[in-house]
Design a protein around this motif. Structure first.
Motif, PDB file in Angstrom:
ATOM      1  N   GLN A   1       4.945   6.832   4.634  1.00 55.22           N
ATOM      2  CA  GLN A   1       5.789   5.642   4.603  1.00 55.22           C
ATOM      3  C   GLN A   1       5.922   4.962   5.973  1.00 55.22           C
ATOM      4  OE1 GLN A   1       7.034   4.394   1.569  1.00 55.22           O
ATOM      5  NE2 GLN A   1       5.551   5.950   0.930  1.00 55.22           N
ATOM      6  N   ASP A   2       5.176   5.446   6.966  1.00 54.13           N
ATOM      7  CA  ASP A   2       5.231   4.838   8.296  1.00 54.13           C
ATOM      8  C   ASP A   2       4.535   3.469   8.253  1.00 54.13           C
ATOM      9  OD1 ASP A   2       4.303   4.158  11.084  1.00 54.13           O
ATOM     10  OD2 ASP A   2       5.352   6.027  11.544  1.00 54.13           O
ATOM     11  N   TYR A   3       5.337   2.417   8.314  1.00 51.25           N
ATOM     12  CA  TYR A   3       4.794   1.066   8.128  1.00 51.25           C
ATOM     13  C   TYR A   3       3.808   0.700   9.235  1.00 51.25           C
ATOM     14  CZ  TYR A   3       4.413  -4.001   7.874  1.00 51.25           C
ATOM     15  OH  TYR A   3       3.918  -5.276   7.812  1.00 51.25           O
ATOM     16  N   GLU A   4       4.131   1.031  10.476  1.00 51.10           N
ATOM     17  CA  GLU A   4       3.242   0.652  11.576  1.00 51.10           C
ATOM     18  C   GLU A   4       1.867   1.289  11.408  1.00 51.10           C
ATOM     19  OE1 GLU A   4       3.897  -0.015  16.207  1.00 51.10           O
ATOM     20  OE2 GLU A   4       3.986   2.112  15.680  1.00 51.10           O
ATOM     21  N   ALA A   5       1.842   2.569  11.078  1.00 54.42           N
ATOM     22  CA  ALA A   5       0.554   3.241  10.885  1.00 54.42           C
ATOM     23  C   ALA A   5      -0.214   2.632   9.719  1.00 54.42           C
ATOM     24  CB  ALA A   5       0.779   4.736  10.642  1.00 54.42           C
ATOM     25  N   ARG A   6       0.474   2.379   8.613  1.00 57.09           N
ATOM     26  CA  ARG A   6      -0.201   1.824   7.444  1.00 57.09           C
ATOM     27  C   ARG A   6      -0.695   0.399   7.710  1.00 57.09           C
ATOM     28  NH1 ARG A   6       0.928   4.970   2.804  1.00 57.09           N
ATOM     29  NH2 ARG A   6      -0.631   3.666   1.766  1.00 57.09           N
ATOM     30  N   SER A   7       0.045  -0.362   8.486  1.00 58.32           N
ATOM     31  CA  SER A   7      -0.400  -1.731   8.786  1.00 58.32           C
ATOM     32  C   SER A   7      -1.610  -1.707   9.708  1.00 58.32           C
ATOM     33  CB  SER A   7       0.737  -2.554   9.402  1.00 58.32           C
ATOM     34  OG  SER A   7       1.137  -2.036  10.650  1.00 58.32           O
ATOM     35  N   ASN A   8      -1.631  -0.789  10.662  1.00 57.68           N
ATOM     36  CA  ASN A   8      -2.795  -0.675  11.538  1.00 57.68           C
ATOM     37  C   ASN A   8      -4.027  -0.232  10.762  1.00 57.68           C
ATOM     38  OD1 ASN A   8      -1.864  -1.506  14.098  1.00 57.68           O
ATOM     39  ND2 ASN A   8      -0.819   0.441  14.403  1.00 57.68           N
TER      40      ASN A   8
ATOM     41  N   THR B   1       0.815  -1.217   0.000  1.00 57.89           N
ATOM     42  CA  THR B   1       0.000   0.000   0.000  1.00 57.89           C
ATOM     43  C   THR B   1       0.851   1.271   0.000  1.00 57.89           C
ATOM     44  OG1 THR B   1      -0.168   0.285   2.424  1.00 57.89           O
ATOM     45  CG2 THR B   1      -1.715  -1.252   1.376  1.00 57.89           C
ATOM     46  N   LEU B   2       2.157   1.143   0.179  1.00 54.10           N
ATOM     47  CA  LEU B   2       2.998   2.328   0.386  1.00 54.10           C
ATOM     48  C   LEU B   2       3.186   3.163  -0.880  1.00 54.10           C
ATOM     49  CD1 LEU B   2       5.760   0.931   2.787  1.00 54.10           C
ATOM     50  CD2 LEU B   2       3.657   2.156   3.360  1.00 54.10           C
ATOM     51  N   THR B   3       2.932   2.585  -2.045  1.00 53.51           N
ATOM     52  CA  THR B   3       3.066   3.344  -3.297  1.00 53.51           C
ATOM     53  C   THR B   3       1.777   4.076  -3.670  1.00 53.51           C
ATOM     54  OG1 THR B   3       2.463   1.398  -4.604  1.00 53.51           O
ATOM     55  CG2 THR B   3       4.814   1.756  -4.184  1.00 53.51           C
ATOM     56  N   LEU B   4       0.751   3.910  -2.872  1.00 53.67           N
ATOM     57  CA  LEU B   4      -0.544   4.525  -3.163  1.00 53.67           C
ATOM     58  C   LEU B   4      -0.448   6.047  -3.069  1.00 53.67           C
ATOM     59  CD1 LEU B   4      -3.411   3.237  -3.627  1.00 53.67           C
ATOM     60  CD2 LEU B   4      -3.863   3.769  -1.227  1.00 53.67           C
ATOM     61  N   PRO B   5      -1.019   6.792  -4.020  1.00 52.32           N
ATOM     62  CA  PRO B   5      -1.037   8.254  -3.894  1.00 52.32           C
ATOM     63  C   PRO B   5      -1.720   8.688  -2.595  1.00 52.32           C
ATOM     64  CG  PRO B   5      -1.700   7.585  -6.109  1.00 52.32           C
ATOM     65  CD  PRO B   5      -1.628   6.325  -5.277  1.00 52.32           C
ATOM     66  N   ARG B   6      -1.248   9.779  -2.023  1.00 50.81           N
ATOM     67  CA  ARG B   6      -1.764  10.239  -0.728  1.00 50.81           C
ATOM     68  C   ARG B   6      -3.279  10.453  -0.768  1.00 50.81           C
ATOM     69  NH1 ARG B   6      -2.867  14.451   2.558  1.00 50.81           N
ATOM     70  NH2 ARG B   6      -1.855  14.511   4.619  1.00 50.81           N
ATOM     71  N   TYR B   7      -3.781  11.011  -1.852  1.00 56.11           N
ATOM     72  CA  TYR B   7      -5.220  11.258  -1.991  1.00 56.11           C
ATOM     73  C   TYR B   7      -6.004   9.964  -1.817  1.00 56.11           C
ATOM     74  CZ  TYR B   7      -9.536  13.035  -4.222  1.00 56.11           C
ATOM     75  OH  TYR B   7     -10.836  13.420  -4.498  1.00 56.11           O
TER      76      TYR B   7
ATOM     77  N   SER C   1      -3.737   6.346  13.818  1.00 51.34           N
ATOM     78  CA  SER C   1      -2.835   5.893  12.749  1.00 51.34           C
ATOM     79  C   SER C   1      -2.949   6.753  11.504  1.00 51.34           C
ATOM     80  CB  SER C   1      -3.122   4.431  12.405  1.00 51.34           C
ATOM     81  OG  SER C   1      -2.811   3.597  13.499  1.00 51.34           O
ATOM     82  N   SER C   2      -4.161   7.251  11.205  1.00 49.20           N
ATOM     83  CA  SER C   2      -4.332   8.077  10.008  1.00 49.20           C
ATOM     84  C   SER C   2      -3.586   9.393  10.143  1.00 49.20           C
ATOM     85  CB  SER C   2      -5.819   8.329   9.728  1.00 49.20           C
ATOM     86  OG  SER C   2      -6.408   9.096  10.754  1.00 49.20           O
ATOM     87  N   ARG C   3      -3.540   9.928  11.345  1.00 48.39           N
ATOM     88  CA  ARG C   3      -2.779  11.172  11.558  1.00 48.39           C
ATOM     89  C   ARG C   3      -1.293  10.940  11.300  1.00 48.39           C
ATOM     90  NH1 ARG C   3      -6.439  13.012  16.735  1.00 48.39           N
ATOM     91  NH2 ARG C   3      -7.550  14.700  15.659  1.00 48.39           N
ATOM     92  N   ILE C   4      -0.783   9.832  11.781  1.00 51.61           N
ATOM     93  CA  ILE C   4       0.626   9.510  11.564  1.00 51.61           C
ATOM     94  C   ILE C   4       0.894   9.298  10.077  1.00 51.61           C
ATOM     95  CG2 ILE C   4       2.439   7.796  12.018  1.00 51.61           C
ATOM     96  CD1 ILE C   4       1.043   7.311  14.751  1.00 51.61           C
ATOM     97  N   ALA C   5       0.018   8.538   9.422  1.00 53.76           N
ATOM     98  CA  ALA C   5       0.212   8.229   8.002  1.00 53.76           C
ATOM     99  C   ALA C   5       0.059   9.464   7.123  1.00 53.76           C
ATOM    100  CB  ALA C   5      -0.774   7.148   7.570  1.00 53.76           C
ATOM    101  N   ALA C   6      -0.835  10.372   7.504  1.00 50.07           N
ATOM    102  CA  ALA C   6      -0.998  11.596   6.718  1.00 50.07           C
ATOM    103  C   ALA C   6       0.261  12.452   6.788  1.00 50.07           C
ATOM    104  CB  ALA C   6      -2.203  12.386   7.219  1.00 50.07           C
ATOM    105  N   ALA C   7       0.926  12.448   7.947  1.00 53.28           N
ATOM    106  CA  ALA C   7       2.164  13.202   8.097  1.00 53.28           C
ATOM    107  C   ALA C   7       3.349  12.483   7.467  1.00 53.28           C
ATOM    108  CB  ALA C   7       2.438  13.461   9.577  1.00 53.28           C
ATOM    109  N   ASN C   8       3.328  11.150   7.539  1.00 51.47           N
ATOM    110  CA  ASN C   8       4.416  10.344   6.973  1.00 51.47           C
ATOM    111  C   ASN C   8       3.826   9.094   6.342  1.00 51.47           C
ATOM    112  OD1 ASN C   8       6.721   8.945   6.295  1.00 51.47           O
ATOM    113  ND2 ASN C   8       7.245   8.374   8.409  1.00 51.47           N
TER     114      ASN C   8
END
Length: 393
Positions: A243-250, A188-194, A234-241
């Motif tokens: 590539q944060d794997y932990e946030a994206r996995s959660n 999921t890490l290559t997904l556009p931010r939008y 987790s969405s707040r963390i992922a929106a800021a970064n």
């Protein structure tokens, strides 16, 4: 107090999940359980750019599979694409449909699985008339690249018919659930931010459609609250970064549990936000999660008086609103304000105008919105939907 939770229900989920880094390595073992012909369904160019296509093809070839490719699944799969996939599956006598992509590809694959051997028009039979599936079903497996829909562990399939301006979601039974799903958050890490933040709101909306209903002390609601708090964090963390794997996995794991049917057990459910969002998409083809974001707050403000105690609980438990010195209505509205601030923080669309919706579409969107009866205002009318849509501008 209602006695809903004291009732009886059957819970079953036949999907086997493989979650985490390197989960794709489990695909070969799963393929061994199916015949030699695989329909590989995927979207546009993203899985080729990321290298995932090559990895999946290598696994399929090593397993001795004959691959029939079915590319070009669009974000809002159309009835024309459904018929094309059904024809490919039927003519090639495929043994497994492997969906590689986001929720739309998974939704589409499940639609093809029931449409391939349907002797009538599958749109009319399974989406308009909602009849039981009485023909052979082709099994489905999923390799997920986007978190949001929960389609990897449910029987849902949403198809758009632009000719009649309808987008309809059908929830099929256990026989249509994916037999297995591969969930590697790295994919999921290559997904556009939008798309990532749209997926996050799709998850939130799924939970809220099931949470904001009923009046009993329901275990499912406590689970929903935990899922929402995890998602917001987790969405707040992922929106800021991103590539944060932990946030994206959660986020990915929360998305699965948001709509794998568990938290609906013992519940009435609403789904009017989704009905409005689907109707908007049928006119604009806008990203699903963003259509939900655009209509959610006006809808919630409209139904809040009818479900005030639950909105108060939502404000306190999920958003941490201090009720001291506030009326129940003030607490509930403060909760919605906190939700709005979070939505803006992560970058969600906040109005229908941002999605290309024009005022001359509103009558058609309102008319195309299916009226469901499980929410706090079960007697909603099309005129009220029109009023809510006006507030979404």
């Amino acid at each position: 107090m209602s006695s809903i939770m004291k009732g009886t229900f059957t819970y079953s989920n036949p999907t086997r999940l493989h979650f985490g880094e390197e989960a794709l390595g489990k695909l070969a073992g799963e393929l061994a359980g199916f015949g030699p012909v695989v329909l590989l369904s995927y979207g546009q160019a993203s899985i080729k750019k990321s290298g995932l296509y090559d990895k999946v093809m290598e696994i399929l070839r090593a397993a001795g599979k004959t691959v029939v490719e079915d590319p070009g699944v669009m974000p809002n799969p159309t009835v024309e694409k459904l018929r094309e996939g059904a024809r490919l599956a039927r003519e090639n006598k495929v043994d497994l449909i492997l969906a590689v992509g986001g929720g739309s590809v998974c939704d589409y694959a499940k639609g093809v699985s029931v449409a391939a051997y349907c002797e009538e028009d599958p749109w009319e039979k399974y989406y308009v008339r909602m009849e039981p599936v009485d023909n052979a079903i082709i099994p489905v497996g999923c390799v997920l690249t986007m978190a949001g829909t929960g389609s990897e562990m449910n029987g849902g399939s949403v198809i758009t018919n632009h000719a009649v301006k309808r987008k309809i979601g059908r929830v099929f039974g256990d026989a249509v659930f994916p037999r297995f799903s591969i969930l590697d958050p790295v994919l999921t890490l290559t997904l556009p931010r939008y798309q990532m933040v749209a997926g996050c709101f799709d998850v939130m909306s799924h939970i809220l459609e099931q949470y904001l209903s009923g009046t009993d002390d329901n275990t499912s609601d406590y689970i929903a609250e935990g899922l929402m708090r995890s998602l917001v964090h987790s969405s707040r963390i992922a929106a800021a970064n991103p590539q944060d794997y932990e946030a994206r996995s959660n986020i990915m794991w929360t998305a699965t549990w948001a709509l794998n049917t568990l938290i609906a057990k013992g519940k009435t459910t609403d789904w009017m936000v989704h009905m409005m969002g689907h109707s908007v998409s049928s006119y604009t083809d806008a990203t699903h999660g963003m259509t939900l974001a655009a209509v959610t707050l006006p809808y919630f403000r409209y139904i809040l008086p009818y479900g005030l105690p639950k909105f108060v609980r939502f404000a306190r438990v999920v958003w941490g609103i201090d009720p001291t010195g506030k009326s129940d209505e003030e607490v509930a509205l403060a909760g919605l304000d906190a939700m709005k601030a979070w939505m803006q923080e992560i970058g969600l669309v906040m109005s229908l105008r941002e999605l290309g919706t024009t005022e001359d579409m509103l009558d058609g969107i309102a008319e195309g919105t299916f009226l469901l009866r499980g929410g706090y205002k079960p007697d909603l009318t099309t005129a009220e939907i029109r009023q809510i849509l006006e507030a979404c501008f």
